[in-house]
Design a protein around this motif. Structure first.
Motif, PDB file in Angstrom:
ATOM      1  N   TYR A 139       0.709  -1.131  -0.291  1.00 55.74           N
ATOM      2  CA  TYR A 139       0.233   0.036   0.004  1.00 55.74           C
ATOM      3  C   TYR A 139       0.991   1.379   0.236  1.00 55.74           C
ATOM      4  O   TYR A 139       0.739   2.623  -0.728  1.00 55.74           O
ATOM      5  CB  TYR A 139      -0.695   0.416   1.095  1.00 55.74           C
ATOM      6  CG  TYR A 139      -2.063  -0.622   0.717  1.00 55.74           C
ATOM      7  CD1 TYR A 139      -2.672  -0.518  -0.107  1.00 55.74           C
ATOM      8  CD2 TYR A 139      -2.336  -1.632   1.607  1.00 55.74           C
ATOM      9  CE1 TYR A 139      -3.795  -1.457   0.070  1.00 55.74           C
ATOM     10  CE2 TYR A 139      -2.926  -2.868   1.378  1.00 55.74           C
ATOM     11  CZ  TYR A 139      -4.448  -1.814   0.938  1.00 55.74           C
ATOM     12  OH  TYR A 139      -6.041  -3.316   0.584  1.00 55.74           O
ATOM     13  N   GLN A 140       2.079   1.273   0.551  1.00 52.65           N
ATOM     14  CA  GLN A 140       2.648   2.251   1.129  1.00 52.65           C
ATOM     15  C   GLN A 140       3.535   2.728  -0.757  1.00 52.65           C
ATOM     16  O   GLN A 140       3.943   3.601  -1.156  1.00 52.65           O
ATOM     17  CB  GLN A 140       4.151   2.495   1.788  1.00 52.65           C
ATOM     18  CG  GLN A 140       3.420   2.221   3.288  1.00 52.65           C
ATOM     19  CD  GLN A 140       4.322   2.430   4.268  1.00 52.65           C
ATOM     20  OE1 GLN A 140       5.360   1.649   3.838  1.00 52.65           O
ATOM     21  NE2 GLN A 140       3.896   2.198   5.590  1.00 52.65           N
ATOM     22  N   SER A 150       0.532   4.429  -2.294  1.00 51.93           N
ATOM     23  CA  SER A 150       0.326   5.236  -2.706  1.00 51.93           C
ATOM     24  C   SER A 150       1.555   6.572  -2.427  1.00 51.93           C
ATOM     25  O   SER A 150       1.528   7.591  -3.142  1.00 51.93           O
ATOM     26  CB  SER A 150      -0.306   5.467  -1.004  1.00 51.93           C
ATOM     27  OG  SER A 150      -0.964   4.323  -0.663  1.00 51.93           O
ATOM     28  N   ARG A 176      -5.611   4.723  -1.764  1.00 52.59           N
ATOM     29  CA  ARG A 176      -5.222   5.820  -0.331  1.00 52.59           C
ATOM     30  C   ARG A 176      -5.759   5.388   0.242  1.00 52.59           C
ATOM     31  O   ARG A 176      -5.822   4.468   1.855  1.00 52.59           O
ATOM     32  CB  ARG A 176      -4.495   7.422  -0.591  1.00 52.59           C
ATOM     33  CG  ARG A 176      -4.063   7.776  -1.399  1.00 52.59           C
ATOM     34  CD  ARG A 176      -3.403   8.863  -2.095  1.00 52.59           C
ATOM     35  NE  ARG A 176      -2.213   9.002  -2.198  1.00 52.59           N
ATOM     36  CZ  ARG A 176      -1.851   8.762  -3.423  1.00 52.59           C
ATOM     37  NH1 ARG A 176      -2.385   8.418  -4.257  1.00 52.59           N
ATOM     38  NH2 ARG A 176      -0.822   9.105  -3.780  1.00 52.59           N
ATOM     39  N   TYR A 195      -5.721   1.991   1.449  1.00 55.69           N
ATOM     40  CA  TYR A 195      -4.877   1.924   2.661  1.00 55.69           C
ATOM     41  C   TYR A 195      -4.975   2.287   4.017  1.00 55.69           C
ATOM     42  O   TYR A 195      -5.290   1.335   5.332  1.00 55.69           O
ATOM     43  CB  TYR A 195      -3.481   2.754   2.298  1.00 55.69           C
ATOM     44  CG  TYR A 195      -2.599   2.996   3.266  1.00 55.69           C
ATOM     45  CD1 TYR A 195      -2.141   1.401   3.850  1.00 55.69           C
ATOM     46  CD2 TYR A 195      -1.393   4.264   3.149  1.00 55.69           C
ATOM     47  CE1 TYR A 195      -0.761   2.143   4.519  1.00 55.69           C
ATOM     48  CE2 TYR A 195      -0.793   4.438   3.635  1.00 55.69           C
ATOM     49  CZ  TYR A 195      -0.304   3.093   5.048  1.00 55.69           C
ATOM     50  OH  TYR A 195       1.373   3.111   5.530  1.00 55.69           O
ATOM     51  N   ALA A 196      -5.903   3.217   4.608  1.00 59.46           N
ATOM     52  CA  ALA A 196      -6.194   3.453   5.069  1.00 59.46           C
ATOM     53  C   ALA A 196      -7.250   2.837   6.094  1.00 59.46           C
ATOM     54  O   ALA A 196      -7.361   2.554   7.614  1.00 59.46           O
ATOM     55  CB  ALA A 196      -7.138   4.878   5.030  1.00 59.46           C
ATOM     56  N   GLU A 212      -5.241   0.060   7.758  1.00 59.77           N
ATOM     57  CA  GLU A 212      -4.487   0.238   8.887  1.00 59.77           C
ATOM     58  C   GLU A 212      -5.060   0.906  10.437  1.00 59.77           C
ATOM     59  O   GLU A 212      -5.018   0.386  11.512  1.00 59.77           O
ATOM     60  CB  GLU A 212      -3.950   2.133   8.612  1.00 59.77           C
ATOM     61  CG  GLU A 212      -2.232   2.072   8.144  1.00 59.77           C
ATOM     62  CD  GLU A 212      -1.664   1.257   8.356  1.00 59.77           C
ATOM     63  OE1 GLU A 212      -1.639   0.853  10.152  1.00 59.77           O
ATOM     64  OE2 GLU A 212      -0.626   1.333   7.879  1.00 59.77           O
ATOM     65  N   ASP A 237      -5.165  10.458   9.661  1.00 53.43           N
ATOM     66  CA  ASP A 237      -3.676  11.170   8.635  1.00 53.43           C
ATOM     67  C   ASP A 237      -3.990  10.872   6.739  1.00 53.43           C
ATOM     68  O   ASP A 237      -3.613  12.149   6.291  1.00 53.43           O
ATOM     69  CB  ASP A 237      -3.079  10.638   9.473  1.00 53.43           C
ATOM     70  CG  ASP A 237      -2.898  11.779  10.520  1.00 53.43           C
ATOM     71  OD1 ASP A 237      -2.848  12.188  10.572  1.00 53.43           O
ATOM     72  OD2 ASP A 237      -2.003  11.132  11.515  1.00 53.43           O
ATOM     73  N   ILE A 238      -4.226   9.993   6.968  1.00 50.24           N
ATOM     74  CA  ILE A 238      -4.486   9.456   5.316  1.00 50.24           C
ATOM     75  C   ILE A 238      -5.416  10.050   4.384  1.00 50.24           C
ATOM     76  O   ILE A 238      -5.317  10.510   3.987  1.00 50.24           O
ATOM     77  CB  ILE A 238      -4.821   7.641   5.174  1.00 50.24           C
ATOM     78  CG1 ILE A 238      -3.204   6.991   5.755  1.00 50.24           C
ATOM     79  CG2 ILE A 238      -5.078   7.764   3.852  1.00 50.24           C
ATOM     80  CD1 ILE A 238      -2.836   5.965   5.740  1.00 50.24           C
ATOM     81  N   HIS A 239      -6.754  10.265   5.243  1.00 53.48           N
ATOM     82  CA  HIS A 239      -7.384  10.315   5.009  1.00 53.48           C
ATOM     83  C   HIS A 239      -6.966  12.680   4.602  1.00 53.48           C
ATOM     84  O   HIS A 239      -7.723  12.469   4.101  1.00 53.48           O
ATOM     85  CB  HIS A 239      -9.456  10.951   5.118  1.00 53.48           C
ATOM     86  CG  HIS A 239      -9.713   9.282   5.610  1.00 53.48           C
ATOM     87  ND1 HIS A 239      -8.978   7.618   6.271  1.00 53.48           N
ATOM     88  CD2 HIS A 239     -10.834   9.175   4.725  1.00 53.48           C
ATOM     89  CE1 HIS A 239      -9.826   7.405   5.630  1.00 53.48           C
ATOM     90  NE2 HIS A 239     -10.978   7.626   5.203  1.00 53.48           N
TER      91      HIS A 239
END
Length: 654
Positions: free
Chosen positions: A342-343, A346, A358, A361-362, A365, A376-378
């Motif tokens: 994912y990293q 992204s 992304r 990915y959120a 996590e 924070d990703i959002h």
């Protein structure tokens, strides 16, 4: 940037400044980047140790920026390493190679070049061998890995390390690859002269020897006695080598079978390297089928390696990143590997304009109990895409799951009050706010108040009015409450018809919702209201009183009637009598001006409610206006008419 000097001549500086500006204006243009890199390479006729330090620094900066943008271009890593070797020597070139193989770990060409470079510039055979082993781990399973294995064998041949050569061949003969037969023939020839203990594991050799000794006992009559005569050591070794050779032939047959199975897919891979141009659909289909095949085969290492290969070619395709992450998540104890996938997607490859990776990915996590990181990703997405509805809704739902309903509402309120959120996005967020109150809190009255208090702000928002009407239509009723609910629904419809600024076609579709409601849930007087609406909504423009009032400057239908008389029966559009005689619809241009599309073949607008008034709401929740005007269709069914408001969560705007 305009005052920056690249260290070359005035002409070279001017050209590079121009190219730098072009790259800054369009950083996604690969063509502009290529021109910039070529311009930097040509400074002073080609850089070397004696070149201007400013030219060297400028070229390094351009290469660094270029390869940060496109890290999968193995050929440019090789060119950069060669440049550094000519400028600063072995250590600088090696650092570039290390950066390159870290960026594109499964590039056969880059690893082969790096190892060849190491062979030529280092005298420590153990260090070189360690590098080859690193490369074998990264690219050894590639179907086209023969250049790398050839280079590894060549290195060991220089050292005359026959034991190492045989060990390498022993690994290679098990790998399905393009030139597997060539390696097996050499392996088989070397096996004839190698000690038995190098040919097979000790336990297998012991088993073979036991079988030969057991089978090899011969009985000889000596007078009245029978004597068991054992085979000699040379005979046992000869039979063991024969068995070992047959065992190796079985390995060859298995490798051949595996290679043949994969050749079906490998032969269809037309572009095994990265490029910014799109792949054709046939290539994408082949990668999907190839991944399906390896997943069914069930070998984790081969499947993971194929995914890595695929994601070099298909780096800009979200579906393969998401598929890889989902597959990896299904493997036991692979949480860090999933995070790494994912990293990478992204941070390097998935464009911010497509935030699906992304968001996943959120969610991952959040699953791992890292809620603040998920938030924070959002927020990072919203910094680059302010007002992105799907991300805001996802953040609100995340906040609700971990902070309650009020936390979700706070997210919506903050975005609605934000100056970075446009009016269309705010309208959609208001409907989501109301839906939370309705579906989660269970308060219909509070949800209705949200709609009523905000409707004057969003008179031209399709999602707002669609959701408002569907909200009222979805409310359960009884014989006692139906009359009250009818008045609410009717009022919303009247507001749509008289107050909203929606395009005529959208208003027509929403009126059809209401007309179906009248037929299915209305009272004795419903038929009269239905027919009046049918005339007003689906009749010719000359009898549409509300529409005529809306297009008049003073809001009076009579003013439009006067224009009709003055302008040959149509407001603002010249009527071509010859076209009318040909059967063409004189209202087509008018509807185009009002935001509608041409009727196919001049067809008159339907006077029967269509069966697909919900067609504009797609299965994925994205609202889109109908592409064409509505032809005559049968009456919509009860099942379609009762579809939930939830299907219109996210929207697109023209």
């Amino acid at each position: 940037m305009a005052d920056y000097s690249f260290g070359g001549s005035d002409e070279e500086n001017a050209e590079l400044k121009k190219l730098n500006i072009e790259v800054a204006e369009d950083p996604d243009s690969f063509e502009n980047w290529e021109k910039l890199v070529r311009g930097a390479e040509s400074l002073e006729g080609g850089l070397n140790r004696n070149s201007n330090p400013q030219s060297i620094a400028a070229t390094r900066d351009i290469y660094d920026r270029f390869l940060a943008k496109f890290p999968l271009l193995f050929g440019y890593w090789k060119k950069y390493a060669d440049l550094e070797f000519s400028i600063a020597g072995t250590e600088a070139a090696e650092l570039v190679y290390e950066r390159g193989v870290a960026s594109i770990t499964n590039s056969v060409d880059l690893w082969t070049n790096y190892c060849a470079f190491k062979v030529e510039t280092s005298h420590d055979s153990e260090v070189i061998r360690e590098l080859f082993e690193r490369g074998a781990t990264c690219v050894g399973l590639d179907f086209l890995a023969h250049p790398f294995w050839d280079k590894y064998l060549e290195f060991e041949e220089r050292l005359e390390a026959n034991d190492k050569i045989f060990a390498i061949l022993d690994r290679v003969v098990h790998i399905p690859m393009h030139q597997y037969a060539r390696y097996f023939e050499r392996y088989r020839q070397m096996a004839q002269s190698r000690p038995l203990q190098e040919l097979l594991p000790a336990d297998t050799l012991a088993q073979f020897r036991l079988e030969i000794e057991t089978e090899g006992l011969a009985t000889v009559q000596a007078g009245s006695q029978q004597i068991n005569v054992e085979k000699g050591e040379l005979e046992i070794e000869r039979e063991m080598r024969t068995r070992i050779d047959n065992f190796h032939l079985e390995i060859f047959a298995r490798t051949q079978t595996e290679t043949t199975k994969r050749w079906t897919y490998e032969s269809e891979v037309k572009r095994p390297y990265f490029h910014v141009t799109e792949l054709d659909e046939g290539q994408l289909v082949n990668w999907r089928k190839y991944l399906d095949f390896e997943e069914v085969e069930g070998d984790y290492m081969r499947t993971a390696f194929l995914y890595e290969r695929c994601l070099v070619t298909c780096a800009y395709y979200d579906e393969f990143w998401l598929r890889y992450a989902r597959w990896m998540l299904a493997q036991p104890m692979k949480e860090e590997e999933v995070r790494n996938i994912y990293q990478r997607a992204s941070m390097l490859y998935a464009p911010i304009s497509r935030p699906a990776v992304r968001l996943h990915y959120a969610y991952f996590e959040e699953m791992c109990s890292r809620v603040e990181l998920a938030k924070d990703i959002h927020q990072a997405i919203l910094i680059n895409l302010p007002g992105h509805i799907e991300t805001i809704v996802s953040l609100a739902n995340l906040s609700r799951r971990h902070g309650g309903l009020e936390a979700a509402i706070a997210v919506y309120k903050a975005q609605i009050d934000s100056t970075e959120c446009d009016i269309y996005a705010k309208a959609a967020l208001v409907t989501e706010w109301a839906r939370l109150l309705w579906k989660i809190k269970g308060s219909v009255d509070e949800a209705r108040q949200v709609f009523q208090k905000n409707q004057h702000w969003y008179l031209d928002s399709r999602p707002f009015w669609i959701n408002y009407l569907l909200f009222e239509l979805e409310q359960p009723t009884s014989a006692d409450t139906e009359a009250t609910q009818y008045q609410r629904i009717k009022q919303v419809h009247e507001d749509i018809r008289r107050k909203s600024h929606l395009p005529p076609l959208t208003m027509k579709d929403l009126s059809h919702y209401y007309m179906v409601y009248l037929l299915e849930r209305g009272t004795k007087a419903a038929a009269k209201e239905y027919m009046m609406l049918d005339r007003e909504v689906d009749g010719p423009f000359s009898i549409q009183q509300i529409m005529k009032a809306k297009v008049a400057d003073d809001g009076k239908a009579t003013s439009t009637d006067r224009r009709l008389l003055m302008e040959n029966g149509h407001p603002g559009v010249e009527v071509d009598e010859a076209a009318i005689r040909r059967g063409e619809n004189p209202y087509t241009k008018y509807y185009q001006q009002q935001g509608e599309h041409s009727l196919p073949g001049g067809t008159q607008v339907s006077s029967v409610p269509p069966s697909n008034v919900y067609d504009g709401i797609h299965a994925d929740g994205m609202w889109k206006a109908s592409a064409t005007a509505l032809p005559v269709r049968p009456k919509i069914s009860r099942a379609v008419a009762s579809r939930s408001i939830q299907t219109a969560q996210y929207y697109q705007f023209d």
